[in-house]
Design an enzyme around this catalytic site. Structure first.
Site, PDB file in Angstrom:
ATOM      1  N   LYS A 122       0.858  -1.189   0.000  1.00 28.71           N
ATOM      2  CA  LYS A 122       0.000   0.000   0.000  1.00 28.71           C
ATOM      3  C   LYS A 122       0.893   1.238   0.000  1.00 28.71           C
ATOM      4  O   LYS A 122       1.938   1.255   0.675  1.00 28.71           O
ATOM      5  CB  LYS A 122      -0.893  -0.037   1.244  1.00 28.71           C
ATOM      6  CG  LYS A 122      -1.906   1.113   1.329  1.00 28.71           C
ATOM      7  CD  LYS A 122      -2.824   0.956   2.550  1.00 28.71           C
ATOM      8  CE  LYS A 122      -3.852   2.078   2.645  1.00 28.71           C
ATOM      9  NZ  LYS A 122      -4.764   1.931   3.797  1.00 28.71           N
ATOM     10  N   SER A 161      -9.850   2.241   2.978  1.00 30.99           N
ATOM     11  CA  SER A 161      -8.938   2.994   2.149  1.00 30.99           C
ATOM     12  C   SER A 161      -7.970   2.130   1.350  1.00 30.99           C
ATOM     13  O   SER A 161      -7.377   2.611   0.387  1.00 30.99           O
ATOM     14  CB  SER A 161      -8.135   3.962   3.022  1.00 30.99           C
ATOM     15  OG  SER A 161      -7.302   3.237   3.923  1.00 30.99           O
ATOM     16  N   SER A 163     -10.205  -0.297   7.156  1.00 32.58           N
ATOM     17  CA  SER A 163      -9.642  -0.175   5.802  1.00 32.58           C
ATOM     18  C   SER A 163      -8.966  -1.407   5.244  1.00 32.58           C
ATOM     19  O   SER A 163      -8.566  -1.403   4.078  1.00 32.58           O
ATOM     20  CB  SER A 163      -8.652   0.973   5.753  1.00 32.58           C
ATOM     21  OG  SER A 163      -9.349   2.173   5.609  1.00 32.58           O
TER      22      SER A 163
HETATM   23  N1  GLN Z   1     -13.265   4.308   6.482  1.00 33.44           N
HETATM   24  C1  GLN Z   1     -12.711   4.756   7.731  1.00 33.44           C
HETATM   25  C2  GLN Z   1     -12.331   6.194   7.623  1.00 33.44           C
HETATM   26  O1  GLN Z   1     -12.632   6.780   6.655  1.00 33.44           O
HETATM   27  C3  GLN Z   1     -11.532   3.898   8.089  1.00 33.44           C
HETATM   28  C4  GLN Z   1     -10.311   4.248   7.366  1.00 33.44           C
HETATM   29  C5  GLN Z   1      -9.174   3.378   7.709  1.00 33.44           C
HETATM   30  O2  GLN Z   1      -9.337   2.332   8.340  1.00 33.44           O
HETATM   31  N2  GLN Z   1      -7.983   3.816   7.336  1.00 33.44           N
HETATM   32  O3  GLN Z   1     -11.727   6.761   8.470  1.00 33.44           O
END
Ligand code: GLN
Length: 484
Positions: A76, A151, A175
């Site tokens: 990532k 994400s 995410s």
């Molecule tokens: N979707 C969640 C957010 O927008 C989690 C994001 C994540 O786990 N990095 O913060």
């Protein structure tokens, strides 16, 4: 070749049925052929990948190579990779060539794992749909007019489309698990502190955790060991010995006690998902596990608490992007204030700005107790729910997401609708517990994820249950038709 799992590929590498160069080239060719459509990679490091593949082949020829030597994977783009663009999906870091490796990148290099490149992601890991990336959205390989989740959407789409056998990812509130669910791959977020955060660009430091996506739980079990461990460079990494994550893979499930939280099956859960998840629970029972209904009564506090705590931490962490030290800098600043202001206005996207503003507000004098301190209290109650639940059960199982993948733009205008994507994953993150998602069916050709939550450092137990489920079912072997 690309439909083989990590477990199968490493055997072939060790037996010299395939060389790391051949395998790496095969995946690079697949990325070339398919990624224009998907946009799952921000950077492909073909030359470096082939050079590391050659080095791996030499080690294998010498006969003392580590088990994963020569396996290509993707990282990532939140992990610093020396000499390679590390953008975190943001214009702010569009010019940032990392001067050092994240610890987990180093750990993987040491055992001869080859990096194919860096995967696309929501900007600074904020989002659930990969629509906030500066590099454009990633498409879901199952339904290309729908999102891959976020994400870590690039990692999930790349693994689902078989452009990489596995990928690293991070999870702050869901995410890893949510995109794994939406793309039909297996994903694991380990216990907070299990994997070093050094060199992983920070979003919310008390929640961020690195983990993995791959086709199967067995693959994750093989890959987690070399990634995990104490790191003196990360004071929140835990000084506990690393488990053998393959240790319980072949253990039958008889005697395993699984809790089914009532709160995860309420209003808002898509009925197709509910059916798949309930069938998966029956399958676990058929394999010998016993199940019982449990309560996690503070679940409804988790999304509001998270959306105070995570923005508060992000407003502090992202203050370092000021145009002075690294990253984007505005043209011809008039003075220091102008430099800060225009650099940040230009460099950050809308969602990141929204979070910084919410976070700075929640931390400001007069509001700190009302919002931040209260959210921390809610966090403790949520954690206590799990502590109580784990007195009676070994694992907790439920859906990963309330609905399957959705069309681009469909949740864009309403941030709260997007935030609810993580309604079943956020509580685990707030409690610092390990969580995973494995494929358990399709609804209208859209993948469904089964979430498995374990007690602290019980990753081996979760992976064991997931593997037994995967031995009995074939959901994890399904690939999206156009990428099979
Ligand atoms: N979707 C969640 C957010 O927008 C989690 C994001 C994540 O786990 N990095 O913060």
């Amino acid at each position: 070749m690309h439909n083989y799992t990590v477990a199968q590929l490493v055997k072939q590498l060790q037996n010299k049925d395939v060389s790391s160069r051949e395998l790496t080239q095969h995946y690079l060719d697949r990325i070339d052929a398919h990624d224009q459509e998907l946009n799952s990679f921000i950077t492909v490091t073909a030359e470096q990948a082939l050079a590391s593949a050659d080095a791996a082949d030499k080690r294998i020829a010498q006969g003392d190579a580590p088990a994963l030597c020569g396996l290509p994977i993707a990282h990532k783009d939140i992990f610093c990779t020396e000499g390679v663009l590390t953008s975190c999906g943001s214009k702010m870091l569009d010019n940032f060539i990392a001067p050092y490796n994240a610890t987990l990148v180093d750990n993987y290099e040491q055992v001869g794992i080859v990096s194919l490149g860096k995967t696309n992601m929501d900007e600074f890991a904020m989002g659930s749909s990969n629509e906030s990336s500066f590099y454009g959205p990633v498409k879901n390989p199952w339904v290309t007019d729908c999102v891959p989740g976020g994400s870590s959407g690039g990692s999930a789409a790349a693994v689902a489309a078989r452009l990489a056998p596995a990928a690293t990812a991070t999870d702050t509130g869901g995410s890893i698990r949510q995109p794994a669910a939406l793309c039909g791959v297996s994903g694991l977020k380990p216990t907070y502190g299990r994997v070093s955060r050094y060199g992983m660009i920070a979003f919310a430091s008390s929640l961020d955790q690195a983990g993995l996506m791959a086709q199967s739980a067995e693959d994750i079990a093989l890959l987690l060991g070399p990634m995990a461990g104490h790191d003196p460079k990360d004071s929140t990494s835990v000084n506990e010995p690393v488990d053998d994550y393959t240790r319980l893979l072949n253990q039958p499930l008889s005697g395993l006690r699984i809790g089914i939280p009532e709160e995860y099956f309420g209003e808002g859960l898509n009925s197709g998902i509910e059916t798949c998840v309930r069938d998966a629970i029956k399958q676990l029972e058929a394999l010998g596990a016993t199940t019982k209904a449990i309560r996690l009564p503070h679940t409804q506090l988790s999304v509001p608490a998270y959306y105070v705590i995570a923005p508060a931490e992000c407003s502090a962490n992202l203050s370092r992007f000021d145009g002075v030290r690294y990253g984007h800098r505005c043209e011809d600043p008039k003075d220091l204030d102008d430099l800060y202001c225009r650099t940040r206005s230009e460099g950050f996207g809308d969602e990141v700005k929204r979070r910084i503003m919410v976070g700075a507000y929640a931390l400001s004098a007069g509001y700190y107790d009302a919002y931040y301190a209260k959210a921390q209290k809610a966090r403790r109650l949520i954690q206590q729910d799990f502590v109580t639940a784990f007195q009676d059960v070994d694992l907790i199982v439920g859906p990963t997401t309330p609905s399957p993948t959705f069309e681009f733009g469909s949740k864009g205008k309403d941030p709260v609708a997007m935030y609810l994507e993580d309604i079943y994953t956020i509580a685990t993150s707030l409690a610092g517990l390990p969580g995973m998602s494995i494929p358990c069916g399709l609804v209208d050709n859209k993948p469904v994820g089964l979430q498995i939550i374990g007690n602290y450092f019980n990753e081996a137990k979760m992976l064991g249950a997931a593997h037994q489920f995967q031995l009995a079912t074939d959901f994890h072997t399904l690939a999206p038709a156009n990428f099979a």
